[in-house]
Design a protein around this motif. Structure first.
Motif, PDB file in Angstrom:
ATOM      1  N   ARG A  52       0.824  -1.205   0.000  1.00  0.00           N
ATOM      2  CA  ARG A  52       0.000   0.000   0.000  1.00  0.00           C
ATOM      3  C   ARG A  52       0.861   1.260   0.000  1.00  0.00           C
ATOM      4  NH1 ARG A  52      -4.686  -1.829   4.360  1.00  0.00           N
ATOM      5  NH2 ARG A  52      -5.956  -3.038   2.889  1.00  0.00           N
ATOM      6  N   ARG A  53       1.944   1.237   0.764  1.00  0.00           N
ATOM      7  CA  ARG A  53       2.820   2.415   0.789  1.00  0.00           C
ATOM      8  C   ARG A  53       3.441   2.648  -0.587  1.00  0.00           C
ATOM      9  NH1 ARG A  53       4.743   4.419   5.585  1.00  0.00           N
ATOM     10  NH2 ARG A  53       5.666   5.976   4.227  1.00  0.00           N
ATOM     11  N   LEU A  54       3.884   1.574  -1.243  1.00  0.00           N
ATOM     12  CA  LEU A  54       4.478   1.714  -2.568  1.00  0.00           C
ATOM     13  C   LEU A  54       3.445   2.171  -3.586  1.00  0.00           C
ATOM     14  CD1 LEU A  54       6.734  -1.453  -2.487  1.00  0.00           C
ATOM     15  CD2 LEU A  54       7.542   0.905  -2.668  1.00  0.00           C
ATOM     16  N   ALA A  55       2.237   1.633  -3.504  1.00  0.00           N
ATOM     17  CA  ALA A  55       1.178   2.088  -4.397  1.00  0.00           C
ATOM     18  C   ALA A  55       0.853   3.553  -4.146  1.00  0.00           C
ATOM     19  CB  ALA A  55      -0.071   1.224  -4.213  1.00  0.00           C
ATOM     20  N   GLY A  56       0.895   3.971  -2.887  1.00  0.00           N
ATOM     21  CA  GLY A  56       0.588   5.343  -2.535  1.00  0.00           C
ATOM     22  C   GLY A  56       1.567   6.355  -3.092  1.00  0.00           C
ATOM     23  N   ILE A  57       2.817   5.964  -3.288  1.00  0.00           N
ATOM     24  CA  ILE A  57       3.808   6.888  -3.849  1.00  0.00           C
ATOM     25  C   ILE A  57       3.924   6.722  -5.360  1.00  0.00           C
ATOM     26  CG2 ILE A  57       5.104   7.005  -1.703  1.00  0.00           C
ATOM     27  CD1 ILE A  57       7.165   5.114  -2.878  1.00  0.00           C
ATOM     28  N   GLY A  58       3.132   5.797  -5.937  1.00  0.00           N
ATOM     29  CA  GLY A  58       3.090   5.665  -7.387  1.00  0.00           C
ATOM     30  C   GLY A  58       4.056   4.668  -7.979  1.00  0.00           C
ATOM     31  N   LEU A 100      13.076   9.684  -4.455  1.00  0.00           N
ATOM     32  CA  LEU A 100      14.111   9.107  -3.595  1.00  0.00           C
ATOM     33  C   LEU A 100      13.713   9.207  -2.131  1.00  0.00           C
ATOM     34  CD1 LEU A 100      16.887   7.876  -3.135  1.00  0.00           C
ATOM     35  CD2 LEU A 100      17.865  10.185  -3.263  1.00  0.00           C
ATOM     36  N   GLU A 101      13.186  10.351  -1.745  1.00  0.00           N
ATOM     37  CA  GLU A 101      12.751  10.523  -0.359  1.00  0.00           C
ATOM     38  C   GLU A 101      11.643   9.537  -0.007  1.00  0.00           C
ATOM     39  OE1 GLU A 101      10.626  13.910   2.466  1.00  0.00           O
ATOM     40  OE2 GLU A 101      11.363  14.433   0.467  1.00  0.00           O
ATOM     41  N   ASP A 102      10.664   9.379  -0.899  1.00  0.00           N
ATOM     42  CA  ASP A 102       9.572   8.441  -0.646  1.00  0.00           C
ATOM     43  C   ASP A 102      10.098   7.021  -0.472  1.00  0.00           C
ATOM     44  OD1 ASP A 102       7.590  10.364  -0.719  1.00  0.00           O
ATOM     45  OD2 ASP A 102       7.133  10.070  -2.841  1.00  0.00           O
ATOM     46  N   LEU A 103      11.006   6.608  -1.350  1.00  0.00           N
ATOM     47  CA  LEU A 103      11.543   5.255  -1.257  1.00  0.00           C
ATOM     48  C   LEU A 103      12.402   5.068  -0.014  1.00  0.00           C
ATOM     49  CD1 LEU A 103      12.498   4.449  -4.966  1.00  0.00           C
ATOM     50  CD2 LEU A 103      10.578   3.546  -3.640  1.00  0.00           C
ATOM     51  N   GLN A 104      13.095   6.119   0.411  1.00  0.00           N
ATOM     52  CA  GLN A 104      13.908   6.014   1.633  1.00  0.00           C
ATOM     53  C   GLN A 104      13.038   5.760   2.856  1.00  0.00           C
ATOM     54  OE1 GLN A 104      16.026   9.748   1.221  1.00  0.00           O
ATOM     55  NE2 GLN A 104      17.941   8.697   0.746  1.00  0.00           N
ATOM     56  N   TRP A 105      11.864   6.409   2.905  1.00  0.00           N
ATOM     57  CA  TRP A 105      10.980   6.167   4.049  1.00  0.00           C
ATOM     58  C   TRP A 105      10.420   4.749   4.014  1.00  0.00           C
ATOM     59  CZ3 TRP A 105      11.870   9.107   7.809  1.00  0.00           C
ATOM     60  CH2 TRP A 105      12.096  10.482   7.655  1.00  0.00           C
ATOM     61  N   VAL A 106      10.083   4.251   2.815  1.00  0.00           N
ATOM     62  CA  VAL A 106       9.603   2.869   2.709  1.00  0.00           C
ATOM     63  C   VAL A 106      10.714   1.908   3.117  1.00  0.00           C
ATOM     64  CG1 VAL A 106       8.724   1.085   1.156  1.00  0.00           C
ATOM     65  CG2 VAL A 106       7.941   3.443   0.908  1.00  0.00           C
ATOM     66  N   ARG A 107      11.922   2.177   2.651  1.00  0.00           N
ATOM     67  CA  ARG A 107      13.056   1.315   3.018  1.00  0.00           C
ATOM     68  C   ARG A 107      13.257   1.294   4.529  1.00  0.00           C
ATOM     69  NH1 ARG A 107      18.542   2.073   4.125  1.00  0.00           N
ATOM     70  NH2 ARG A 107      19.805   0.198   3.700  1.00  0.00           N
ATOM     71  N   ILE A 120      -1.926  17.394   7.306  1.00  0.00           N
ATOM     72  CA  ILE A 120      -0.542  17.267   6.840  1.00  0.00           C
ATOM     73  C   ILE A 120      -0.153  15.797   6.731  1.00  0.00           C
ATOM     74  CG2 ILE A 120       1.858  17.849   7.337  1.00  0.00           C
ATOM     75  CD1 ILE A 120       0.017  20.197   6.457  1.00  0.00           C
ATOM     76  N   HIS A 121      -0.577  14.988   7.690  1.00  0.00           N
ATOM     77  CA  HIS A 121      -0.286  13.555   7.635  1.00  0.00           C
ATOM     78  C   HIS A 121      -0.836  12.943   6.345  1.00  0.00           C
ATOM     79  CE1 HIS A 121       0.067   9.385   9.355  1.00  0.00           C
ATOM     80  NE2 HIS A 121      -0.859   9.187   8.417  1.00  0.00           N
ATOM     81  N   ASP A 122      -2.107  13.206   6.041  1.00  0.00           N
ATOM     82  CA  ASP A 122      -2.733  12.607   4.865  1.00  0.00           C
ATOM     83  C   ASP A 122      -2.046  13.036   3.576  1.00  0.00           C
ATOM     84  OD1 ASP A 122      -6.285  12.393   5.828  1.00  0.00           O
ATOM     85  OD2 ASP A 122      -4.531  11.201   6.362  1.00  0.00           O
ATOM     86  N   ILE A 123      -1.631  14.304   3.491  1.00  0.00           N
ATOM     87  CA  ILE A 123      -0.965  14.783   2.280  1.00  0.00           C
ATOM     88  C   ILE A 123       0.434  14.185   2.161  1.00  0.00           C
ATOM     89  CG2 ILE A 123      -0.098  16.803   1.041  1.00  0.00           C
ATOM     90  CD1 ILE A 123      -2.227  18.455   2.507  1.00  0.00           C
ATOM     91  N   ASP A 124       1.184  14.187   3.280  1.00  0.00           N
ATOM     92  CA  ASP A 124       2.588  13.803   3.233  1.00  0.00           C
ATOM     93  C   ASP A 124       2.776  12.300   3.102  1.00  0.00           C
ATOM     94  OD1 ASP A 124       5.397  13.542   5.310  1.00  0.00           O
ATOM     95  OD2 ASP A 124       5.404  14.649   3.433  1.00  0.00           O
ATOM     96  N   LEU A 125       2.023  11.516   3.876  1.00  0.00           N
ATOM     97  CA  LEU A 125       2.232  10.072   3.891  1.00  0.00           C
ATOM     98  C   LEU A 125       1.349   9.318   2.905  1.00  0.00           C
ATOM     99  CD1 LEU A 125       2.753   9.411   7.703  1.00  0.00           C
ATOM    100  CD2 LEU A 125       4.439   9.815   5.912  1.00  0.00           C
ATOM    101  N   LYS A 126       0.305   9.979   2.398  1.00  0.00           N
ATOM    102  CA  LYS A 126      -0.518   9.395   1.329  1.00  0.00           C
ATOM    103  C   LYS A 126      -1.128   8.051   1.726  1.00  0.00           C
ATOM    104  CE  LYS A 126       2.709  11.380  -2.094  1.00  0.00           C
ATOM    105  NZ  LYS A 126       3.844  11.692  -1.223  1.00  0.00           N
TER     106      LYS A 126
END
Length: 305
Positions: A30-36, A54-61, A269-275
């Motif tokens: 779900r997190r990966l789908a959320g960042i596209g 890169l930032e999105d993937l770093q948080w998932v990692r 802010i949570h909903d926008i940032d973390l998707k």
């Protein structure tokens, strides 16, 4: 001999998850789908190369590592096998599926609505349209290559928005705020190119935490803080993402802020940032559009703040 066209740079996340907890696989998907991101294989996901990707993937990692899994991020170019055009088409296909699902929901909501709306009906439709608009903006944010179904979804939502004009909106309620300070005169350091969480966190710091705050914007990696400097929304920062909280929520919780309305702002802010649609705040779509316009209009971080 003609030169080959330049290859597009990509980011790959390769990961391996532990067998337990069983829900981790769904959470990461779900997190990966959320960042596209789209899957090339079961455990290999791809995004076009950018600082935000890169930032999105770093948080998932980090989330995978915190769950005792393994994950690696690689910058790559496709040399043989898949072409850039084929990978781009994978993204368009995924986003078209998202737009089609959104269009189906918009059509379903349009059925049975009279031309003239009561106040209660208007409030109900307003909530529906705001949620659809927020979903659209989330899809558009990860529509990196212009999926063909975007326009149809745009028109359906616009038609619903037009129907709201038949009844005036109720007057907005007023909110009051009060100041609470716990630290003064620090320099607050964050990554350059501030966007949603960093802009909101800087506002929170200056308004409610440190009214004498100064801000410094640095590279994402390798910065060593100087005396009387506090970092936020960076790796290894004093204040950053913690658990399921974005940085704004971390600051709000750590400093025990209680000003009226801040809890709602934190959820937006949570909903926008973390998707991740944790709070489903109806205001998130509008705020996201405003911040997107702000960052497009101003390249300088001080001007954005």
């Amino acid at each position: 001999m003609a030169e080959a066209p330049p290859q597009r740079p990509w980011l790959l996340l390769m990961h391996q998850l532990p067998p337990h907890p069983s829900q981790l696989r769904v959470k990461v998907w779900r997190r990966l789908a959320g960042i596209g991101a789209v899957a090339l294989k079961n455990a290999v996901y791809v995004l076009p190369r950018s600082d935000s990707s890169l930032e999105d993937l770093q948080w998932v990692r980090r989330e995978i590592l915190d769950s005792r899994g393994e994950a690696t991020i690689v910058e790559a170019a496709f040399v043989d096998g898949l072409s850039d055009a084929e990978v781009e088409e994978l993204f368009r296909k995924a986003r078209n599926e998202d737009y089609n699902a959104l269009s189906r929901d918009a059509r379903a909501r349009a059925k049975g609505k009279s031309r003239t709306l009561t106040q209660d009906q208007r409030r109900e439709l307003e909530a529906v349209v705001v949620k659809l608009e927020r979903r659209f903006e989330e899809i558009r944010a990860r529509d990196f290559f212009g999926a063909s179904k975007r326009e149809a979804a745009t028109q359906l939502i616009s038609q619903l928005r037009d129907r709201l004009r038949s009844t005036p909106a109720p007057a907005p309620s007023k909110q009051t705020h009060y100041d609470t300070t716990t630290v003064r005169g620090h320099t607050w350091v964050t990554r350059a190119g501030v966007k949603v969480d960093r802009i909101a966190s800087a506002w929170l710091i200056l308004r409610f935490i440190d009214p004498e705050a100064r801000f410094k914007f640095v590279a994402a990696k390798g910065y060593e803080p100087e005396p009387k400097e506090l970092r936020f929304d960076m790796f290894d920062a004093e204040f950053s993402h913690e658990g399921e909280d974005c940085t704004f929520e971390t600051l709000y919780r750590r400093f025990r802020l209680r000003a009226t309305g801040l809890r709602a702002v934190a959820e937006i802010i949570h909903d926008i940032d973390l998707k991740d649609e944790k709070f489903n705040r109806s205001e998130a779509a509008g705020v996201a559009m405003l911040i997107d316009g702000l960052t497009r209009a101003h390249a300088d971080d001080d001007e954005r703040l």
